[in-house]
Motif scaffolding. Sequence first.
Motif, short mmCIF file in Angstrom:
data_model
loop_
_atom_site.label_atom_id
_atom_site.label_comp_id
_atom_site.label_asym_id
_atom_site.label_seq_id
_atom_site.Cartn_x
_atom_site.Cartn_y
_atom_site.Cartn_z
N SER A 208 0.87 -1.18 0.00
CA SER A 208 0.00 0.00 0.00
C SER A 208 0.90 1.23 0.00
N PRO A 209 0.39 2.39 -0.41
CA PRO A 209 1.22 3.61 -0.39
C PRO A 209 1.79 3.90 1.00
N GLU A 210 1.00 3.64 2.03
CA GLU A 210 1.47 3.90 3.39
C GLU A 210 2.61 2.95 3.77
N HIS A 211 2.44 1.68 3.43
CA HIS A 211 3.48 0.69 3.73
C HIS A 211 4.73 0.96 2.90
N TYR A 212 4.52 1.35 1.67
CA TYR A 212 5.64 1.68 0.77
C TYR A 212 6.47 2.82 1.39
N ALA A 213 5.79 3.87 1.86
CA ALA A 213 6.49 5.01 2.48
C ALA A 213 7.20 4.59 3.76
N GLU A 214 6.55 3.69 4.51
CA GLU A 214 7.16 3.20 5.75
C GLU A 214 8.43 2.40 5.44
N LEU A 215 8.37 1.55 4.42
CA LEU A 215 9.54 0.76 4.03
C LEU A 215 10.67 1.66 3.57
N ARG A 216 10.33 2.73 2.85
CA ARG A 216 11.35 3.67 2.40
C ARG A 216 11.99 4.37 3.60
N GLN A 217 11.17 4.73 4.57
CA GLN A 217 11.72 5.41 5.75
C GLN A 217 12.69 4.49 6.49
N ARG A 218 12.34 3.22 6.57
CA ARG A 218 13.24 2.25 7.22
C ARG A 218 14.55 2.14 6.42
N TYR A 219 14.43 2.17 5.10
CA TYR A 219 15.61 2.12 4.23
C TYR A 219 16.50 3.34 4.50
#
Length: 84
Positions: free
Chosen positions: A69-80
Amino acid sequence: MAPDDEVCLCFHVTKRKITNFIRVEKVRRAGQLADCYGAGTGCGWCRPYLQQIFAETVRGETAKHDDPSPEHYAELRQRYLDSG
Ligand code: FES
């Protein structure tokens, strides 16, 4: 991922912009997507997704897994980004 969701969060490039760029500019390599508003030239997080969209658009390949999802995608990027 919906057409108006941002794939490249660094430069706010949506999936729709990328797929239109591929079709209009007759892109031959995923690396050429950097010419689409700089997609993939910031943190680098989105590059695998750019390659996936390129493969889907040009070669008709289907994704091997569901898009986040867009929210999960943004969260994964933040972790990256946090991992350095
Ligand atoms: S999210 Fe595309 S380069 Fe950072």
